[in-house]
Design a protein around this motif. Structure first.
Motif, short mmCIF file in Angstrom:
data_model
loop_
_atom_site.label_atom_id
_atom_site.label_comp_id
_atom_site.label_asym_id
_atom_site.label_seq_id
_atom_site.Cartn_x
_atom_site.Cartn_y
_atom_site.Cartn_z
N MET A 150 44.60 44.09 39.52
CA MET A 150 43.22 43.82 39.90
C MET A 150 42.27 43.88 38.71
SD MET A 150 41.88 43.24 43.02
CE MET A 150 42.84 44.19 44.18
N LYS A 151 42.60 44.71 37.74
CA LYS A 151 41.73 44.92 36.58
C LYS A 151 41.41 43.62 35.85
CE LYS A 151 39.65 47.06 33.16
NZ LYS A 151 38.29 47.59 33.31
N PHE A 152 42.32 42.69 35.85
CA PHE A 152 42.15 41.45 35.09
C PHE A 152 41.60 40.32 35.94
CE2 PHE A 152 45.53 43.97 33.16
CZ PHE A 152 45.01 44.15 31.90
N THR A 153 40.96 40.68 37.05
CA THR A 153 40.31 39.70 37.92
C THR A 153 38.88 40.15 38.17
OG1 THR A 153 40.74 40.76 40.07
CG2 THR A 153 42.55 39.49 39.10
N PRO A 154 38.03 39.27 38.70
CA PRO A 154 36.64 39.65 39.03
C PRO A 154 36.50 40.22 40.44
CG PRO A 154 36.90 37.29 39.28
CD PRO A 154 38.23 37.81 38.81
N ILE A 155 37.62 40.56 41.08
CA ILE A 155 37.56 41.00 42.48
C ILE A 155 36.75 42.27 42.63
CG2 ILE A 155 38.95 41.83 44.42
CD1 ILE A 155 41.19 39.95 43.43
N MET A 156 36.99 43.26 41.78
CA MET A 156 36.24 44.52 41.84
C MET A 156 34.89 44.32 41.16
SD MET A 156 37.70 47.24 43.36
CE MET A 156 37.18 48.72 42.48
#
Length: 272
Positions: free
Chosen positions: A138-144
């Motif tokens: 998740m860290k490498f996505t803009p989801i959070m």
């Protein structure tokens, strides 16, 4: 007067449920002993599912911010119940439900306490790894979003620095009592919809009331490793993990598992 021909065995009202639990315990032990990699993977899946639904819950909390707080909490609780439904119906391995299963198995001498405790620890370790994998991806996505990260930080702070060991312990007892009562009732049904409903009921209560679930909490701390490591008071995290673990065992293993095992037969009844 009509003669009372009932025996003590007639008061054992959940024999089929207990038999189902003991069968599950035997399968867990076989998998743990003979295919430990498969057991570890099923434990990873539980941690992964908890973490990914946690992100969903954080999204609900932040995107509906500004509306009625109680309604937001209820929506978040209902959404998070999806995690345990998916875990149980996919036969993944979750520490907190294993507290009940393995304690029942120990009571009926299906499994030794040392082996049961070993399974619990391995399950917990790989539940944590599942959360780490999810948040690592998740860290490498803009989801959070920034709002979701701030909500995560606030939640972690309330569970660690803002909580006493006694509050954590008692809230953990309540948490796993409700979860395992829901699972225990769900075992008595064959169809998936009924099982999902009763599983979800216990989860909705624990999330809405802010009770302490050791694997859910470990998933939150896994997220903090990737999103704001320095914001965490790790000694307080250890406090939370230790007392949530103990409380969850008391709530699920003793208040549900041991109580209903006792109410449904003598300890040596399976060997007779």
């Amino acid at each position: 007067m009509i003669d009372n021909n009932k025996s003590i065995k007639d008061t054992y009202m959940s024999n089929e449920t207990i038999e189902n639990i003991n069968n599950q315990v035997q399968m867990k032990e076989v998998m743990f002993n003979q295919t430990p990699g498969r057991y570890a993977l099923k434990s990873v899946m539980s941690g992964f599912l908890l973490a990914i639904v946690t992100v969903f819950m954080l999204g609900i909390k932040t995107q509906f911010a500004g509306t009625n707080e109680g309604l937001i909490n209820l929506m978040a609780a209902i959404s998070f119940s999806l995690a345990l439904v998916l875990i149980v119906l996919t036969h993944s391995e979750l520490l907190t439900s294993n507290f009940m299963y393995l304690t029942v198995g120990w009571y009926y001498k299906i499994i030794g306490m040392n082996k049961a405790f070993g399974i619990m620890l391995v399950c917990f370790l790989f539940n944590i790894i599942g959360g780490l994998i999810l948040f690592g991806l998740m860290k490498f996505t803009p989801i959070m979003t920034t709002e979701m990260v701030n909500s995560l930080i606030k939640m972690v702070d309330g569970k660690t620095v803002g909580a006493t060991w006694y509050a954590i312990l008692v809230k953990a007892i309540f948490c796993n009592f409700f979860i395992n009562i829901g699972i225990y009732v769900s075992i008595q049904f064959k169809d998936g919809l009924s099982r999902a409903f009763f599983i979800a009921c216990g989860v909705v209560v624990f999330v809405f009331m802010g009770y302490e679930h050791v694997v859910f909490n470990a998933g939150l701390y896994s997220g903090m490793i990737f999103y704001d490591f320095d914001a965490v008071a790790w000694l307080h995290v250890l406090k939370n993990i230790v007392f949530a673990f103990i409380g969850n065992y008391i709530g699920g293993g003793i208040f549900v598992g041991l109580v209903y095992a006792y109410l449904n037969g003598r300890r040596d009844s399976l060997s007779n």
